[in-house]
Design a protein around this motif. Structure first.
Motif, mmCIF file in Angstrom:
data_model
loop_
_atom_site.group_PDB
_atom_site.id
_atom_site.type_symbol
_atom_site.label_atom_id
_atom_site.label_comp_id
_atom_site.label_asym_id
_atom_site.label_seq_id
_atom_site.Cartn_x
_atom_site.Cartn_y
_atom_site.Cartn_z
ATOM 1 N N ALA A 198 0.884 -1.396 0.046
ATOM 2 C CA ALA A 198 -0.046 0.095 0.074
ATOM 3 C C ALA A 198 0.874 1.213 0.095
ATOM 4 O O ALA A 198 0.666 2.350 -0.395
ATOM 5 N N TRP A 199 1.937 1.152 0.732
ATOM 6 C CA TRP A 199 2.998 2.292 0.882
ATOM 7 C C TRP A 199 3.556 2.475 -0.409
ATOM 8 O O TRP A 199 3.582 3.850 -0.911
ATOM 9 N N GLY A 200 4.107 1.719 -1.298
ATOM 10 C CA GLY A 200 4.527 1.506 -2.587
ATOM 11 C C GLY A 200 3.586 2.201 -3.608
ATOM 12 O O GLY A 200 3.657 3.098 -4.366
ATOM 13 N N PHE A 201 2.159 1.817 -3.510
ATOM 14 C CA PHE A 201 1.303 2.143 -4.357
ATOM 15 C C PHE A 201 0.732 3.811 -4.112
ATOM 16 O O PHE A 201 0.612 4.374 -5.274
ATOM 17 N N SER A 202 0.713 3.827 -2.872
ATOM 18 C CA SER A 202 0.480 5.553 -2.787
ATOM 19 C C SER A 202 1.753 6.154 -3.028
ATOM 20 O O SER A 202 1.410 7.172 -3.884
ATOM 21 N N PHE A 203 2.917 5.838 -3.129
ATOM 22 C CA PHE A 203 4.130 6.762 -3.508
ATOM 23 C C PHE A 203 3.945 6.840 -4.977
ATOM 24 O O PHE A 203 4.264 7.843 -5.590
ATOM 25 N N VAL A 204 3.663 5.592 -5.515
ATOM 26 C CA VAL A 204 3.808 5.660 -7.082
ATOM 27 C C VAL A 204 2.844 6.591 -7.691
ATOM 28 O O VAL A 204 2.967 7.663 -8.615
ATOM 29 N N PHE A 205 1.777 6.806 -6.887
ATOM 30 C CA PHE A 205 0.834 7.571 -7.298
ATOM 31 C C PHE A 205 0.771 9.233 -7.014
ATOM 32 O O PHE A 205 -0.182 10.061 -6.893
#
Lengths: 309, 648, 198
Positions: B595-602
């Protein structure tokens, strides 16, 4: 098993047929630098084929001789630690080969980074080759002309390309005249080439630079000096001048056909100030403050060996 | 609506929509299946929370095989697009996304987990240990890798895939030239998986240095353990460079810093340098464990001890050292000048010497042996000639003046596929077949296995040999199309055929797994290959504590000595065994990282902050947790041992 | 769990020995991490792109105060570990608390320093130089911040559970971490600040 061998035979036949085709571009050099490189390539292919044959032969030998099916049931393979002499040979021969190749490689490095051999006494033609998505701009500052996507060069005269890029890293490559070099946005690289014979050659950007990369090519035509001068004169008489607005338009991403202009963009849109060690006469750049730092772009403690000015 | 636009794929095609549907159906099917068969509890207890190195190894293996097929499908699409001139199958943008994905998936999400899978399963058994040094950290490593891989894999259906190549050179990978979130995925997914790998490195170094069985000195370690030790050493020193590099790339894209930009003082070559300071050692991180596997397999099936043990170790140490000194050979053409190029040219070619030593040692191991050709041995024997072909072309590429002509061409592509496929993939398939009985309690079918090996070997030759020629004929790599007049058509057609042969080979491996699972005999001994080292000294299936009594070791081939010279491996009585508890925290932390990575990507900052807090909360929880593990009693051990002895 | 009483508490079990070795290896990785940052800094430090240079923005006073605070904290945590080996829980906890306070003081000054830089026009996005400067300092600062929380948790645990092999091991490993941050700071002080001011 028969099918496997049949397949293997097909593979090797195909490879043999392929090698028999017309000469591969890199191995069909038309300039002194490309010739140096082609010679290195052929030499290394020769030596490497020898190594490959030795390894294949050894492997075939042990596989034929020491298959379990060929040995008596109670044969116990011996326990053997290493043997100093055998292992010294295994190290020694590769060391000799590598030392020889290193010698050749170092020599060629200096050759390809200098004015081509046999051309030293002639005045080099300086051409600024810059790339933008996905085109090549060639500026001839001495002649005062500029072309897009095609390059006319005189034969029997050293060529000094000054490479840089408006955008991603690209690589300027004319396989039949010599190997490639990067064009980057914050410094100028120098590539020394020369053409021995007149002819048309393929040139391209070899470094992936996005959507239009595949078509990022240019035509090269080498012609005798007199013909080249004629062409320059003709351009000067017929072509439009390149203006700042026009050049900005050219820089827009996309593909363009061949174009010709008088004047060069160097006057209003000068190349980046940094230089790299691409030039044989690097002394002329050594006063340049930026050089050192651009060079030490590695990240380890081993920088020292990299910073050889 | 604007907010949701960024999740849309910038460049859709029917194939991608079909994939979306397929992914959706698969996920639903898995959820439905798990619910129908009431397997949620089993999945959670036995797999998601496990800290057992063997199970973690198997999970790595499954992920690696899945990723192999993801990367393989990409490869087939690439070769299909190039098979004929001016093909319209894919457009430039798709082609770029696919080859970028293919590279990342194959190197980081297939080859890496594959070697880590074998390390996880084999190393503790081979050194006679009960688990790795930090079992819980090991589980976390896996979940970070897995979530990183998943994050990377959803990119093509949510927001777009990276399109700047697996090397992601700036400024092409900067915001200006790579506008979709694809490169953000690249930066962050690899970062998450990379942190997992770094922890694996620390974990296995500690394990190998401190947890060897009594009597196993460093120079009595089996060769695969040695190769793992060196590999993990390289991981510990190389991966932090990647961490920093990716962090800087992420900041350039998301926070507007100027590390690799073309203005405000940024330096695009810096990315290339830093990337390859990690990237070249990474190549040896992949190949050294592969060499370890070959050493084990060749010595087992030549029925001989490994020839030149000491020089094998010395050559690996030399390779690991040299691997940090050659990174500039990836860009001889950057214009560093003749002197720098000469230095890196020499260090590059120097690596051929220790590698050559290893080849000769394997040949000398076969010499005077009693060679039995099983599937793992077949892979190893095919590896030697194919890898030699790939390896010598590496020496050719190392000659920097000539490299000006090879660089960025299909010649280079041919070279690295000809070393990585025979070098790494053959080893992993050999290792898979070799250790399969230890993992699952039955053998893979030899006949199908050998067919697959031959097809893969022939496919490799047919697919990649023509590239040497098309490269020398001027075909640059990463071109999505070419005109008929170039004459590249014939080479690429042959390559495509080779790729299909390879695909058939890999499908056969899957069929073999299916076939053997159904039909293979479960009645095998704990040592079906008549092998030589400790992993074969314990039962099949391996009990959770690996060894009821820790083995005594006197040489590099402890089991062989026990079989032939009457060496006693297990001395003494059963004692209660301390084992770590299972934990759900690594899995949960992995999910939060996703979830952290996904938030970061966007660039969704609020979820990013929340998940960051979540990650630190997990770490705080771990700090306060009292977890002293559990003990397996002597009675339990006796019961398990009797049962397993009966099973054999 | 086998406890070997001939060794210091933090080394007394096999698990503890594994953890200490593992942490040393982790510090090896951390050295590479900071080495990469330093190498990047040296590569980019004169690429200011018209923005401020190091000599223009570095000020000796806050940097000296930060240095003194951090060096003292490294000393006090050493005393804390000494007290732990003597079994003096109270002294150990006091030294740990002082260490954390000094660390918090360091962090306060560093935040102040960052705010000043941004006010002077040396933000993260200004130039390659400011990007790498703030990233390097920030990475160290983030390590210190993490250390503050970690140290606090350890104090709480020692207070509640006493000096056991487990808590002693944690405290010892934390002290290694803290010393390491100090060493990194010495490099930052010498090669970023002093070199930059000259």
């Amino acid at each position: 098993m028969k099918i496997k061998w049949a397949l293997l035979t097909i593979v090797f036949t195909v490879i043999t047929v392929l090698t028999g085709c017309e000469p591969l571009m890199v191995l069909d050099p038309k300039g002194p630098q490309a010739e140096t490189q082609a010679n290195d390539i052929m030499l290394s292919i020769g030596i490497m084929s020898f190594i490959v044959i030795v390894v294949f032969a050894l492997l075939a030998f042990v596989l034929i001789k020491y298959r379990a099916s060929k040995q008596s049931k109670d044969y116990e393979p011996p326990h053997m630690e290493g043997n100093v002499i055998v292992e010294a040979i295994c190290v020694g021969i590769p060391v000799l080969i590598v030392a020889f190749l290193s010698f050749v490689s170092v020599q060629s490095n200096y050759k390809v980074e200098a004015t081509p051999k046999g051309y030293e006494d002639k005045e080099p033609l300086v051409i600024y080759a810059s790339s933008s998505n996905w085109k090549w701009h060639f500026s001839y500052p001495e002649e005062g002309i500029e072309t897009v996507n095609y390059l006319n060069i005189p034969t029997d005269r050293p060529l000094e390309f000054k490479l840089y890029s408006y955008g991603p890293i690209t690589s300027f490559w004319i396989p039949q005249l010599g190997g490639q070099k990067y064009a980057m946005s914050d410094m100028v690289n120098t590539l020394h080439l020369g053409a021995d014979v007149p002819g048309e050659f393929m040139g391209r950007n070899a470094n992936f630079s996005g959507k239009g990369f595949a078509e990022n090519t240019f035509d090269v035509e080498a012609m005798p000096e007199a013909e080249f001068d004629e062409w320059v004169e003709e351009v000067k008489e017929t072509a439009e001048p390149v203006t700042e607005e026009k050049f900005d338009e050219l820089l827009e991403p996309g593909h363009l056909g061949r174009m010709t202009f008088t004047g060069t963009h160097l006057e209003f849109n000068p190349p980046p100030t940094g230089h790299n060690h691409g030039s044989s006469d690097s002394d002329e750049h050594s006063e340049d403050e930026h050089t050192e730092h651009q060079e030490s772009s590695d990240s380890d403690e081993k920088e020292t060996e990299h910073n050889n000015h | 609506m604007d907010y949701f636009d960024r999740f849309a794929i910038p460049h859709p095609s029917p194939v991608i929509y079909a994939s979306m549907v397929a992914i959706g159906i698969t996920v639903l099917a898995i959820i439905a299946g798990l619910t129908y068969f009431k397997k949620w509890g089993y999945l959670w207890r036995e797999w998601l929370t496990t800290v057992d190195h063997k199970r973690i190894g198997i999970m790595y293996l499954i992920s690696a095989l899945l990723m192999l097929f993801r990367g393989g499908v990409d490869a087939i699409m690439l070769r299909a697009q190039l098979s004929v001139p001016e093909n319209k199958l894919l457009d430039a943008q798709h082609y770029n996304e696919i080859f970028s994905t293919h590279g990342v998936v194959m190197i980081l999400f297939m080859a890496m987990p594959f070697i880590i899978a074998l390390m996880n399963f084999v190393v503790p058994l081979q050194i006679g240990a009960r688990d790795v040094a930090f079992p819980r950290l090991n589980a976390l490593s896996f979940w970070l890798f897995f979530m990183g891989a998943m994050l990377f894999n959803i990119s093509f259906v949510v927001g777009g895939s990276p399109d700047a190549g697996w090397t992601s050179y700036f400024p092409l990978a900067g915001n200006e030239f790579s506008e979709s979130v694809g490169t953000n995925y690249y930066m962050i997914a690899i970062q998450i998986a990379g942190i997992g790998t770094l922890m694996t490195g620390i974990n296995f170094m500690t394990t190998i240095l401190r947890m060897r069985a009594p009597g196993m000195t460093l120079m009595k370690m089996p060769m695969f353990t040695w190769s793992s030790l060196i590999t993990n050493l390289i991981i510990v020193f190389a991966f932090p460079v990647l961490t920093v590099t990716l962090a800087m790339g992420t900041m350039d894209r998301l926070f507007g810093t100027n590390f690799f930009t073309t203005d405000n003082g940024g330096m695009d070559m810096l990315w290339a340098n830093l990337f390859w300071v990690w990237g070249h050692p990474e190549v040896y991180i992949l190949i050294l464990p592969a060499f370890g596997i070959y050493s084990e397999v060749i010595s087992t099936f030549a029925r001989r001890n490994l020839y030149g043990y000491k020089s094998m170790v010395a050559s690996m140490v030399a390779i690991s050292f040299l691997s940090f000194l050659v990174w500039a050979h990836h860009f001889f053409t950057m214009g560093q000048g003749a002197l720098t190029n000469s230095i890196f040219s020499i260090t590059t070619m120097a690596i051929a010497v220790p590698t050559g030593v290893k080849i000769f040692n394997w040949l000398l191991t076969l010499w005077k042996g009693k060679i039995v050709i099983t599937t793992p041995m077949l892979y190893s024997l095919l590896f030697i000639p194919l890898f030699t072909l790939g390896g010598v072309t590496g020496v050719m590429l190392g000659m920097s003046a000539a490299d000006y002509q090879y660089h960025n061409t299909m010649f280079l592509v041919a070279h690295f596929h000809m070393v990585i496929i025979p070098g790494v993939i053959f080893a992993m398939l050999a290792g898979l077949t070799y250790y399969w009985p230890k993992m699952f309690g039955f053998m893979l079918n030899e006949r199908i296995g050998k067919w697959a090996a031959w097809l893969i070997a022939i496919g490799t030759l047919v697919a990649f040999m023509p590239m040497f020629f098309s490269g020398l004929d001027g075909q640059a790599r990463r071109m999505y199309t070419y005109s008929e007049s170039t004459g590249f058509g014939i080479y690429n057609m042959i390559s495509f055929i080779g790729a299909l042969v390879l695909a058939v080979g890999f499908v056969l491996i899957v069929y073999n797994i299916y076939y053997s699972t159904r039909y293979a005999s479960r009645d095998i001994s704990s040592d079906p290959w008549d092998a030589r080292s400790l992993e074969w000294a314990t039962h099949t299936p391996v009990p959770e504590y690996n060894f009821a009594i820790l083995p005594q070791v006197n040489s590099t081939e402890a089991l062989w000595d026990a079989k032939k010279k009457g060496h006693v491996l297990f001395k003494g009585e059963y004692e209660k065994i301390h084992m770590p508890n299972n934990s759900g925290v690594p899995f949960i932390m992995g999910c939060i990282f996703f979830a952290w990575g996904f938030s970061f990507v966007f660039g969704m900052w609020i979820p990013l902050i929340l998940t960051t807090i979540g990650i630190f909360a997990c770490m705080a929880l771990r700090s306060f947790e009292k977890d002293h593990g559990r003990y397996i009693s002597v009675e339990e051990i006796e019961e398990t041992e009797t049962k397993l002895r009966g099973a054999n | 769990m086998k406890i070997d009483n001939s060794l210091p508490l933090e080394y007394s079990t096999e698990e503890n020995r594994l953890k200490v070795l593992g942490f040393w290896i982790f510090l090896g990785a951390e050295i590479m991490l900071f080495a990469t940052l330093f190498a990047t800094y040296f590569t980019l430090f004169d690429r200011t792109a018209g923005g401020p240079t190091g000599a223009e923005i570095f000020e000796i006073t806050p940097v000296l105060i930060e240095t003194i605070l951090l060096l003292t904290s490294s000393f006090t945590i050493g005393l804390g570990i000494h007290a732990m080996r003597l079994g003096n829980k109270k002294a150990m906890l006091s030294f740990f608390a002082i260490t954390l306070l000094l660390g918090a003081g360091f962090l306060g000054f560093e935040i102040f320093e960052f705010v000043t830089y941004v006010h002077e026009g040396a933000g993260l996005q200004t130039s390659a130089f400011t990007s790498i400067l703030l990233t390097t300092l920030g990475t160290h600062g983030a390590h210190v911040t993490l250390g503050l929380f970690w140290g606090l948790f350890i104090i709480l645990q020692v207070k509640k559970r006493g000096l056991t092999p487990e808590t002693a091991n944690k405290s010892f490993i934390f002290s290694l971490y803290w010393h390491f941050l100090d060493v990194v700071w010495i490099f930052i002080f010498s090669f970023i600040y002093l070199k930059g001011m000259m």
